[in-house]
Design an enzyme around this catalytic site. Structure first.
Site, mmCIF file in Angstrom:
data_model
loop_
_atom_site.group_PDB
_atom_site.id
_atom_site.type_symbol
_atom_site.label_atom_id
_atom_site.label_comp_id
_atom_site.label_asym_id
_atom_site.label_seq_id
_atom_site.Cartn_x
_atom_site.Cartn_y
_atom_site.Cartn_z
ATOM 1 N N ASP A 110 0.853 -1.177 0.000
ATOM 2 C CA ASP A 110 0.000 0.000 0.000
ATOM 3 C C ASP A 110 0.896 1.235 0.000
ATOM 4 O OD1 ASP A 110 -2.146 1.641 0.150
ATOM 5 O OD2 ASP A 110 -2.713 1.122 2.209
ATOM 6 N N ASP B 1 -2.909 2.503 -6.062
ATOM 7 C CA ASP B 1 -1.801 2.544 -5.117
ATOM 8 C C ASP B 1 -1.729 1.366 -4.163
ATOM 9 O OD1 ASP B 1 -4.080 3.260 -3.823
ATOM 10 O OD2 ASP B 1 -3.185 4.855 -2.652
ATOM 11 N N GLU B 2 -2.516 0.328 -4.397
ATOM 12 C CA GLU B 2 -2.357 -0.843 -3.544
ATOM 13 C C GLU B 2 -2.640 -2.125 -4.313
ATOM 14 O OE1 GLU B 2 -5.263 -1.403 -0.387
ATOM 15 O OE2 GLU B 2 -6.476 0.210 -1.175
#
Lengths: 417, 372
Positions: free
Chosen positions: A41, A134-135
Site C-alpha cells: 500500500d 496505489d495498492e
C-alpha cells in the site's frame, strides 16, 4: 529468529541493528522466511507524487483534492497530523489545517506512476491483484528459487526501489492470507513492514475490533453491534451455524476470519465490474442545458475508457447528488451492450429526463456496468432511430481524428455547454 | 360475510387476482383481494393501481358482505386444497379475521377493511365493441414478443392497438417493437370499432388479457378510451390504464422496397438456427446467413467456444447476399409462422429485413440486421 535489514537487505539472526550497515530498520519474525502473501500500500500516494514533482512541497502539508467544494482525496502525513483525512470535505480540512497547500489531482500522472510500480511488481510475481492505483495483493509463493531470495527480501527490495527510483514510499503487510496481509500493511504506516505469522494470528486478532475486516462498513458494524460482536474474541464465541443464520454468507466469512482463515486467492486482474465517472460542480445547478453538457462529457469519458480497454456494457447508470447530499441513482439495461458515447449519452439523458428531479444538484455521474467484450457490442442498428448508425460512424471517425491529432482536435458543440 | 364456493372456481378467481397484485408493494392493501358477496355470486377484485381485474363466480351466499385478504396467501391455500373440495369463507366482522374452512382444514387470515381498498375510477369509453377471443389472441400473441423492456423508452413497453388503413379497407392493428424487431398484425375491424382511439396496452395487461382468450368462441367486450382499456367476458372484467405516451410512427420503419426474396420452410429454418446458435454463449448471438442460388448457409463463429455451419435448400434467385442477425430474434419471428413458408425480403446487409407468412400481409415482421 530470522531477521532482515530493510535498508541493505542483509539477512541475519535477530539483533537490534543490522550487523552490516548498522541501520535500526530491522525486521525480525520467526516466520519471516516462510510467508508469501503480501499487501503493498503506497503511503499517501497522490500527495507523495505531488511532492516528488514539486520538491518545494516536501515539508509542507499537502492536500490533493478538487476545488473548494470538493473532498480530500489524499492528505500527506504532515496534514494528517492536523487531523485531515481522506474523503473529508475540503472546507473542513482547511479549517483543521489552514496552511495546507491544496493541489488539484492529476490522474494521468498518478496512473503513469502506478504503471511503473506495477511493472516493478511484475518482476516479483505474476500473481498480482491491484485494488486501486496505489495498492495491490501479491502472491510470492514458490518464487524463492526463482529469485534466490525469500519473499520478505524481495518485498523489502520492492519498496526500496520504489523509493529510490520513483520517490514514492509504500508499506508492506506480509502474512499467510489476503485478509491478514491487508491488515498488516496498515499496522506500521508509513514506510512500514509488518508480519503476521501463523502462530501469532489468534493472539493478534483476539482483541482487535471487527471493523478491521475489509468490507465491514457502518451498516454491518451496526448489525454486529446489535449482536454484541465488537471484537474478534466476541466473534469466536459464536457457532458457525448461528452466524450463518444471522448474517447470511457474510456470517460464514466472519466465522472463518475470526480464526484468521481466508481462502480467497490472489487473483490476477480481478475483472473490471464497471466503468464510471462523476463530477462535482463548482456551484450547484438545476440548469438542464448545463447538466446536459456534463452528461455528454461524462458519457464521453466513460466511453473513452471502455474503448481503451476493449469493453462494453449493458447497464447504464446515472447518479445525481442533490444539494442536500441526498443521492439518486437511476439505471436501465440495454438490449445490447454498448461502448459508444452517443448511446451512453442518450440513455443517461433519458434517465435524467425520467427522474423528473428539479435539482439543484451538486454532483452528476455516469456509469456503465454488466461489462462484456467490445466484440459483442454495438452490432445492430435501431429501427426507430435510423440515424444511430451514422452517428456511430461519426463517433468512430472522431475517435480516429483524436488518436492522431489529440483529444481536443474535434469536439461536439454540446461538450462546450 | 359467509360464502361457500367450489374449489376450482375459487382457484381461478384467486389465481387471477394474485397475478395482478403488486409484488413489491409498499401499500399493504394492494397485496389484498377484495371479496364481495351478494345475491348468488361473489366477486374477487384485485388491483395494482394500473390494472384492475374483477372475477365474478357463482357462490352460495349464506351472509352477504365484503372483506379483503392477502391474495397470494389465499391463492396458496386454495391451490393446496384437494380438487372438488367445498370451501367456506366467512368473517364475523369483529375479529378482523377471515376464516377459510375446507373439510377438516381450518385457516384464519388477517384482513384489512374493505373501505380502504382502492377502486379504479370508472370512465367514459369512446368505443365499445365485441371481438372474438380467437382474433384478439392472434393479434396479441403474434406481437407481444417484440415489446421492449427498456424503461427509458416506456412508450414501447406495450402493444399499440389502433385502427389503420390496409389493402382492402380498415383493420384492427396491433404493433409492438423494441427498436430491433417489429411485429405488425392486422385483423378484420369489428363492428363499432371505427372510432377507437389508438392505445398502448401495457405488457402486464397483455399477459393478464391472455388468460381471458383461451376459448375460441368466446366473445370479448372491448371498451377503449384515451386513458383506459377494458376487456370483459361475462365473468371477468379486466380494466387497465394505457401507457401515456406516443407510439412512434412505425410505418416509416417497415421497408417497402426490399426485393431480394427468400422462401424457406419456417420450422426447418428455426431448428437450424437454433442448432448453429448453440456454439455461442454470448447473449447477443449473431447468426450469419449466406444466400446464393437456392442455397442458404447458416453459420455462427464464436472465437472462444467454436463455430457451426448448416446448409438449407431454399428458394432464392437473387444476387449473393451475406447478412447477420441476432439468433434469438430470428428464432422468435420464425416461430410466429404456423401455416405456410416464411418469406424474407432483404435489401442489403445493413438494412431492415421484412418477414411474412407466404403472401399474407396481415402479419409482417421487421428485424434489424447485426454486423457479423
Amino acid at each position: 529468529m530470522p531477521a532482515l535489514c530493510r535498508d541493505c537487505l542483509t539477512q541475519f539472526d535477530a539483533g537490534r541493528r543490522c550487523p552490516s550497515c548498522r541501520s535500526p530498520r530491522v525486521l525480525a519474525h520467526p516466520e519471516l522466511l516462510d510467508l508469501s502473501i503480501a499487501h503493498m500500500d503506497c503511503d499517501a500516494f497522490y500527495a507523495s507524487v505531488e511532492k516528488r514533482e514539486n520538491p518545494e512541497l516536501r515539508d509542507k502539508p499537502v492536500i490533493v483534492g478538487g476545488g473548494h467544494r470538493g473532498v480530500v482525496s489524499t492528505a500527506c502525513y504532515i496534514a494528517r497530523i492536523k487531523g485531515v483525512r481522506s474523503a473529508m470535505p475540503m472546507f473542513k480540512a482547511l479549517e483543521l489545517c489552514p496552511e495546507a497547500v491544496v493541489v488539484k489531482g492529476r490522474m494521468d500522472l498518478y496512473v503513469e506512476v502506478s504503471r511503473r510500480i506495477r511493472a516493478m511488481m511484475e518482476e516479483l510475481t505474476p500473481a498480482i491483484e491491484p485494488l486501486s492505483l496505489d495498492e495491490a495483493f501479491l502472491d510470492l509463493s514458490g518464487t524463492h528459487r526463482l529469485h534466490h531470495a525469500p519473499p520478505a527480501v524481495m518485498l523489502a527490495r520492492l519498496v526500496r526501489r520504489m523509493e529510490t527510483e520513483l520517490g514514492i514510499t509504500g508499506s508492506i503487510g506480509l502474512s499467510h492470507n489476503k485478509f491478514l496481509a491487508k491488515v498488516a500493511s496498515d499496522l506500521d504506516k508509513p514506510r512500514g513492514f509488518s508480519v503476521i505469522g501463523k502462530a501469532g494470528t489468534a493472539e493478534f486478532l483476539r482483541d482487535q475490533p471487527v471493523r478491521l475486516i475489509w468490507g465491514v462498513g457502518q451498516a454491518t458494524q451496526a448489525s454486529l453491534d446489535a449482536a454484541g460482536i465488537r471484537t474478534f474474541a466476541d466473534l469466536l464465541r459464536w457457532d458457525q451455524r448461528d452466524l450463518q443464520a444471522r448474517f447470511g454468507s457474510m456470517g460464514d466469512r466472519l466465522w472463518h476470519l475470526a480464526r484468521g482463515e481466508d481462502h480467497r486467492r490472489v487473483r490476477r486482474d480481478a475483472p473490471m465490474k464497471s466503468i464510471s465517472n462523476e463530477t462535482t460542480f463548482h456551484d450547484d445547478t438545476a440548469n438542464a442545458d448545463v447538466l446536459d453538457g456534463h452528461i455528454w462529457r461524462l458519457a464521453e469519458k466513460v466511453s473513452d475508457r471502455a474503448k481503451a480497454k476493449g469493453q462494453a456494457g449493458r447497464t447504464v447508470t446515472l447518479k445525481l447528488k442533490r444539494h442536500d447530499h441526498r443521492i439518486l441513482t437511476r439505471r436501465t439495461t440495454l438490449r445490447e451492450a454498448t461502448q459508444m458515447a452517443d448511446r451512453l449519452y442518450r440513455t443517461a439523458r433519458a434517465l435524467y429526463d425520467e427522474a423528473k428531479e428539479p435539482g439543484p444538484f451538486r454532483l452528476l455521474g455516469v456509469g456503465l456496468s454488466d461489462l462484456t467484450s467490445a466484440d459483442n457490442a454495438d452490432l445492430s442498428g435501431d429501427l426507430l432511430d435510423p440515424q444511430a448508425l451514422k452517428r456511430a460512424e461519426a463517433e468512430r471517425a472522431t475517435d480516429a481524428i483524436r488518436a492522431r491529432f489529440g483529444p481536443d482536435a474535434i469536439l461536439k458543440g454540446r461538450a462546450l455547454r | 360475510m359467509k360464502i361457500s364456493i367450489e374449489r376450482s372456481a375459487l382457484l381461478r378467481a384467486v389465481g387471477q387476482a394474485q397475478s395482478v397484485v403488486e409484488r413489491r408493494n409498499t401499500i399493504p392493501i394492494l397485496a389484498n383481494v377484495l371479496i364481495e358477496a351478494d345475491g348468488d355470486s361473489a366477486s374477487f377484485r384485485a388491483t395494482d393501481l394500473d390494472i384492475e381485474v374483477i372475477d365474478k363466480i357463482n357462490a352460495q351466499v349464506i351472509r352477504a358482505g365484503a372483506t379483503t385478504v392477502s391474495a397470494v396467501m389465499l391463492h396458496d391455500i386454495v391451490r393446496k386444497l384437494p380438487d372438488g373440495a367445498l370451501v367456506e369463507l366467512s368473517d364475523d366482522g369483529a375479529s378482523g379475521r377471515l376464516t377459510v374452512q375446507a373439510g377438516r382444514a381450518h385457516f384464519q387470515l388477517a384482513t384489512l377493511p374493505k373501505e380502504d381498498f382502492p377502486v379504479m375510477a370508472s370512465s367514459e369509453y369512446a368505443s365499445n365493441f365485441s371481438a372474438p377471443a380467437g382474433m384478439l389472441r392472434r393479434l396479441f400473441d403474434k406481437s407481444r414478443f417484440a415489446i421492449s423492456t427498456e424503461e427509458t423508452r416506456y412508450y414501447l413497453n406495450g402493444v399499440y392497438m389502433h385502427v389503420s388503413d390496409a389493402e382492402g379497407g380498415k383493420v384492427l392493428r396491433c404493433v409492438a417493437t423494441d427498436g430491433h424487431r417489429l411485429a405488425r398484425i392486422d385483423a378484420a375491424l369489428p363492428v363499432g370499432a371505427d372510432d377507437m382511439p389508438g392505445v398502448i396496452v401495457p405488457r402486464k395487461t397483455v399477459t393478464e388479457l391472455r388468460k381471458l382468450l383461451d376459448d375460441d368462441d368466446a366473445k370479448i367486450a372491448v371498451s377503449v378510451s384515451e386513458t383506459k382499456v377494458r376487456f370483459a367476458t361475462p365473468e371477468i372484467m379486466l380494466t387497465s390504464k394505457v401507457i401515456d405516451g406516443t407510439f412512434p410512427d412505425y410505418t416509416r420503419v417497415i421497408p417497402t422496397g426490399n426485393t431480394k426474396k427468400l422462401e424457406v420452410d419456417a420450422q426447418e429454418f428455426a431448428q437450424a438456427v437454433d442448432r448453429v446458435a448453440t456454439v455461442s454463449s454470448e447473449r447477443s448471438r449473431a447468426v450469419k446467413m449466406q444466400l446464393d442460388e437456392d442455397r442458404l448457409i447458416l453459420s455462427v463463429n464464436a472465437p472462444d467456444s467454436g463455430n457451426a455451419e448448416e446448409e438449407l435448400a431454399v428458394a432464392y434467385g437473387d444476387e449473393k447476399l451475406e447478412i447477420g442477425f441476432n439468433a434469438k430474434y430470428l428464432l422468435e419471428i420464425a416461430s410466429q409462422v404456423d401455416r405456410e413458408n416464411a418469406v424474407f425480403l432483404f435489401n442489403s446487409s445493413g438494412d431492415p429485413t421484412l418477414m411474412r407468412e407466404g403472401n399474407d400481409t396481415s402479419a409482417v415482421y421487421v428485424v434489424m440486421p447485426m454486423r457479423v
